[in-house]
Write an enzyme that holds these catalytic residues in place. Structure first.
Site, mmCIF file in Angstrom:
data_model
loop_
_atom_site.group_PDB
_atom_site.id
_atom_site.type_symbol
_atom_site.label_atom_id
_atom_site.label_comp_id
_atom_site.label_asym_id
_atom_site.label_seq_id
_atom_site.Cartn_x
_atom_site.Cartn_y
_atom_site.Cartn_z
ATOM 1 N N LYS A 10 34.795 34.223 35.240
ATOM 2 C CA LYS A 10 33.909 33.715 34.192
ATOM 3 C C LYS A 10 32.506 33.580 34.766
ATOM 4 O O LYS A 10 32.340 33.116 35.900
ATOM 5 C CB LYS A 10 34.421 32.358 33.710
ATOM 6 C CG LYS A 10 33.666 31.749 32.543
ATOM 7 C CD LYS A 10 34.338 30.451 32.116
ATOM 8 C CE LYS A 10 33.683 29.801 30.927
ATOM 9 N NZ LYS A 10 34.386 28.561 30.506
ATOM 10 N N SER A 69 35.494 28.314 26.005
ATOM 11 C CA SER A 69 34.384 29.165 26.356
ATOM 12 C C SER A 69 34.785 30.298 27.298
ATOM 13 O O SER A 69 33.973 31.143 27.652
ATOM 14 C CB SER A 69 33.306 28.315 27.050
ATOM 15 O OG SER A 69 33.834 27.701 28.226
ATOM 16 N N SER A 101 38.664 24.897 26.911
ATOM 17 C CA SER A 101 38.210 26.251 27.226
ATOM 18 C C SER A 101 39.105 27.051 28.156
ATOM 19 O O SER A 101 38.827 28.219 28.407
ATOM 20 C CB SER A 101 36.790 26.195 27.791
ATOM 21 O OG SER A 101 35.902 25.743 26.804
#
Length: 1000
Positions: A404, A479, A503
């Protein structure tokens, strides 16, 4: 019949002028907003960041619109081989560009099996209405049927947030073919109703549920799903022809008369649809209005108008891979077993993922899971292969992992998903990234996310928005959506994400994967861009709980730079895989809270069906026990944990471009709905830091007492409580219902998420098992036991295995040197011969000529700045000859001196096959003539000390570049004067290349 596409040039040669006045182009900004005369702000999903590019309305302020105006398009009549991957899904990728104050035009068509789709949007600010003009051009040679559903979500639930049909042109509350318009609205006086002008009476072919397949799922008239409107038209389009649909959306006023006023305004749009600004050709293709009934339009002009000329569609790479090994659905465990057995290399695995990323991730129809793909991914993989050859082992050695884009990487940008940090390059890796490198993982790229990790509903960065891998019209959730989609679409074996609220678990549930959020401090957050200090957790996403254990072995533990991890080494297991026991749930008591399985607004059966999945726990040996609601610990300390997180992160970077968190959040490069005014919010005081630490630990103790009192080992929560929804809304309720009250993030407790099947509508569901603080290993073990019992992972059908396209038609997969020859092609060292049938051949048994050898070595070394001389170094090689540059480079480096002609010149003999002894000399010199003592005893019976090139040949043997042949008497021979075959040369170069990586 094959539906061959016609060249666009054959469709139209006539340019038709546009009526009306053209407006000057207006620069695009993030998620373009237009304000009408009523003050309603329309947010249009155009090609501006985050580039959802559907043309749908994200929101219109004061109205129930939550993703409305998009089109689902299905083309029927195609051969299966021609059917597009996203047939029947939410159309996107139009390159919609704002061309006026309130106009948006397609700049690239969307190609669905030879049907080119365009849409143009024009807002009438005075009338608070938008015209959507969608055209469909058939470029095949067969008549096709095109189904189009226009609409989206107008609220949710069954109470005041729900919009039902309030009026129609036929006078009832059911929308059907008898209607030319309809008005939908809530019961709230300050909520603006929404009217849609559909076309002439009889043009509408039906209605459907725009949140599910609108072509097969009827529109509900009651319940939660009654707000998900899809207005369906069916078109039959002849070859070379176009058909268009014009629809109008009106956002009404507020107050007691709002419904009446909306009906009047929408009826007026239906009676006199404004087609101004369209070309004659466009107007003449309109299929849902009776043009003969509209005043002011001369239908006879259509004969002279000519066909439409849509813009070209974006090109797409061929859906092929150069790697025979299929990585689809493979786990870390699978790949390690195959690499250890010699079935595949990390380089091949990595190339296979890169091929899939190229086909499935980028472009208008891509999943958009990666922000950055590592340029050195193959080099990392080669290094891992070299380490394996050298005897190293490891669970993650050679495994491609996505990160990420919150994790610092010293060799890739780290943006946090915001253009405010575009180009920011940390000087060092995050702690967990460094641990992954130490474990030999291939860090294949940086995954997309919601900007600053703000959203749990979508993953929308300043560049793009990620789409769901299993249900490609749906959100990927946030996210960490990019991380989850990269794994679910087999574009990485596993990924690292983060969780502040939902997330990790939301994207994982949406992708039918597993994840683990440990106790606060089990894994370091150092070098990870923050959202909320202390609550942020950086952790893994994978296909299986076993793979999670491999990742946890590498990434968890005490980090001196992160004080929260001070207990981690003492609390974590020596080996996380030791807790993976299928009997881990036997005799355990699993608590659950009945209300946590009930949605506050959705009635699609998700919560109920997920509660039934608790039976999987029972089947695995556990006992279920209902529990009361958990305690709430009051008195959360004050202060900004967001600013505290930024302060701690910025302290790690001398080159960070902003002074503090206030400054970065106020940047004009931040997405408008995330941007804040420049503030002065301070970081926490030392006293507040202590207070937060005490509060979180107190909360953990209270939850432990609650669990002890109830006599449970873990508590089970559902993943989602509703269906998953389309990717174009703003409200979290229109992504899914996640409001189960799960304790994980707010308390900081260990939680494992495991897929357990699907809900009644076919969307993947999961269970979350939450334990006491520091029960991490036990919780992971129970997740493993649940996984073995449920065996319920869902797999995408929208990213199938790529067709294997061999580099050379004459090199089969079982060829002795298949890997080496394929590597030669992948590196661009050999292109082989182009054959008349369009294939390439390598001719593996053909001797390699000296000029071709020069070309191979030149391409292997890739000397960027070399310029060939104007005078040839060899008498038999002229300037301009094939491979002149490569042969001259050999001479300039001393790799080849050629033969002395006796007259002061030298010859190269370019077409002569290269002998094996000369090849040894070439490679030795290319390696900068390493100092190695010549052995007294030769490794080859046909090469004696004192022979020409003895040292070079024995060096080849010592490095393993050549093993020679084993003779009948068990000894080895080299055959120094024999010509080198092309397949053997591929093997020599492959092994030689690995010398730079430490392979011997």
């Amino acid at each position: 019949m094959v539906h061959r596409r016609r060249p666009l040039a054959a469709l139209a040669a006539l340019t038709v002028g546009v009526t009306g006045v053209a407006l000057a182009a207006v620069p695009a900004s993030a998620l373009t907003s237009v304000t009408d005369a009523q003050g309603v702000v329309w947010q249009i999903h155009d090609a501006a960041p985050p580039s959802l590019d559907t043309g749908s309305i994200r929101v219109a302020s004061g109205s129930p619109i939550q993703g409305f105006g998009g089109i689902f398009v299905r083309v029927d009549g195609l051969d299966p081989a021609d059917e597009p991957r996203l047939n029947g899904e939410l159309a996107r990728g139009f390159g919609l560009t704002r061309t006026g104050e309130a106009s948006f035009d397609t700049t690239q068509s969307v190609d669905l099996g030879g049907v080119l789709v365009t849409r143009d949007i024009d807002l009438d600010a005075a009338g608070s209405a938008a015209r959507f003009f969608d055209s469909f051009t058939n470029t095949t040679e067969t008549a096709l049927t095109v189904q189009v559903s226009f609409g989206g979500s107008l609220g949710y639930g069954t109470a005041t947030n729900q919009s039902l049909v309030q009026s129609t042109s036929s006078g009832d509350s059911t929308v059907d073919g008898a209607d030319s318009w309809a008005v939908m609205g809530t019961t709230v006086a300050n909520s603006r109703p929404v009217g849609v002008a559909l076309g002439s009476v009889g043009s509408l072919d039906g209605t459907g549920n725009q949140q599910r397949d609108p072509f097969t799922t009827p529109l509900a008239t009651t319940g939660h799903e009654a707000s998900f409107y899809g207005f369906v038209n069916e078109l039959t389009i002849e070859p070379g022809s176009s058909a268009s649909l014009a629809r109008f959306v009106h956002v009404g006023t507020q107050g007691a008369e709002r419904l009446t006023a909306a009906a009047t305004a929408t009826a007026a749009l239906a009676a006199a649809p404004d087609l101004g600004g369209l070309s004659v050709a466009q107007v003449c293709t309109v299929a849902n209005w009776d043009l003969t009934a509209l005043p002011g339009y001369d239908v006879a002009a259509c004969d002279a108008a000519g066909p439409l000329t849509p813009p070209a569609a974006a090109g797409a790479p061929a859906a092929v891979t150069s790697v025979a090994y299929d990585v689809v659905g493979r786990t870390i465990q699978d790949l390690q077993a195959d690499m250890a057995a010699g079935v595949v290399t990390s380089e091949e695995i990595t190339q296979a993922y890169l091929d899939r990323i190229a086909v499935y991730d980028g472009g208008p129809q891509g999943f958009h899971s990666y922000l950055h793909v590592a340029g050195d991914a193959l080099d990392q993989a080669r290094a891992a292969d070299a380490a394996r050859v050298a005897g190293e082992t490891g669970d993650l050695l050679g495994i491609p992992i996505a990160l990420k884009d919150l994790y610092d990487t010293q060799d890739m940008p780290t943006t946090g998903g915001t253009r405010a940090l575009e180009g920011f390059q940390p000087a060092q890796d995050a702690f967990q990234v460094a641990r992954l490198r130490e474990a030999g993982a291939v860090l294949i790229g940086k995954a997309n996310l919601s900007e600053f990790a703000n959203s749990g509903g979508q993953s929308e960065s300043g560049w793009m928005q990620t789409w769901n891998a299993l249900y490609p019209s749906k959100t990927s959730f946030g996210s960490s959506g990019g991380s989850a989609v990269a794994v679910a679409a087999s574009m990485a074996t596993a990924a690292m994400g983060t969780q502040t609220g939902v997330s990790l678990y939301a994207p994982t549930t949406g992708a039918s994967l597993t994840t683990f959020r440990g106790t606060d401090g089990m894994a370091s957050g150092s070098g990870v861009i923050p959202l909320t200090w202390y609550q942020d957790y950086a952790g893994p996403i994978a296909r299986t709980v076993t793979d999670l254990a491999y990742l946890l072995n590498a990434t968890t533990g005490t980090d001196p730079s992160d004080p929260l991890t001070i207990e981690a080494d003492a609390r974590r297991p020596a080996d996380w895989t030791a807790s993976l026991d299928a009997g881990s749930l036997e005799g355990k008591v699993v608590g659950f809270i009945p209300t946590s399985f009930v949605s506050s607004y959705a009635d699609d059966g998700t919560g109920e069906s997920t509660r039934q999945r608790l039976d999987e726990l029972v089947a695995a040996g556990a006992t279920l026990k209902e529990m009361p609601a958990p305690p709430v610990v009051p008195g959360a300390p004050g202060g900004s944990r967001g600013m505290e997180g930024w302060a701690r992160y910025i302290e790690l970077h001398d080159n960070f471009p902003f002074v503090d968190g206030n400054a970065i959040l106020a940047s004009d490069k931040v997405l408008p709905y995330n941007q804040r005014s420049l503030g002065t919010t301070p970081r926490l005081t030392p006293e507040q830091v202590t207070a937060w630490d005490t509060y979180r630990k107190t909360y953990k103790a209270e939850i432990a007492t609650w669990m002890d009192t109830s006599g449970v080992d873990v508590v089970a929560y559902p993943g989602f409580l509703s269906d998953m929804y389309n990717n174009d809304a703003a409200a979290s309720q229109l992504t899914s219902d996640r409001a189960s009250g799960v304790l994980t993030s707010n308390v900081g407790l260990p939680t494992v998420v495991v897929p357990v099947g699907t809900n009644p509508h076919g969307y993947t569901t999961s269970l979350q098992l939450v334990g006491r603080a520091w029960d991490d290993a036990a919780v992971l073990g129970m997740g493993y036991a649940l996984e073995q019992e449920a065996d319920a992972q869902q797999h995408t059908t929208f990213a199938p295995a790529l067709a294997y396209d061999p580099d050379f038609a004459d090199v089969a997969r079982d060829n002795q040197f298949f890997r080496e020859i394929t590597w030669l092609a992948d590196r661009g060292i050999s292109t082989g011969w182009a054959e008349a049938d369009g294939t390439a051949t390598f001719r593996p048994l053909l001797p390699i000529a000296r000029d071709a050898m020069a070309a191979f070595l030149f391409r292997l070394e890739d000397p960027q700045d070399y310029v060939a001389p104007d005078v040839s170094p060899f008498s038999d090689v002229a300037v301009g000859d094939q491979f002149y540059t490569e042969i001259s480079w050999l001479a300039s480096t001393g790799i080849s001196t050629g033969w002395d002609n006796g007259d002061g010149t030298f010859s190269f003999r370019p077409l002569q096959p290269i002998a094996r002894d000369a090849m040894a000399a070439f490679l030795y010199r290319l390696a900068d003539e390493p100092a190695l003592p010549n052995p007294a005893a030769s490794p080859f019976t046909d090469v004696a000390p004192g022979d020409a090139f003895y040292g070079e040949i024995t060096w080849l043997a010592s490095t393993g570049v050549s093993t020679g042949w084993q003779g009948n008497d068990g000894t080895a021979i080299y055959q120094p004067l024999s010509p080198v075959a092309r397949d053997a040369m591929a093997a020599f170069l492959y092994r030689f290349d690995r010398l730079d990586l430490g392979v011997s």
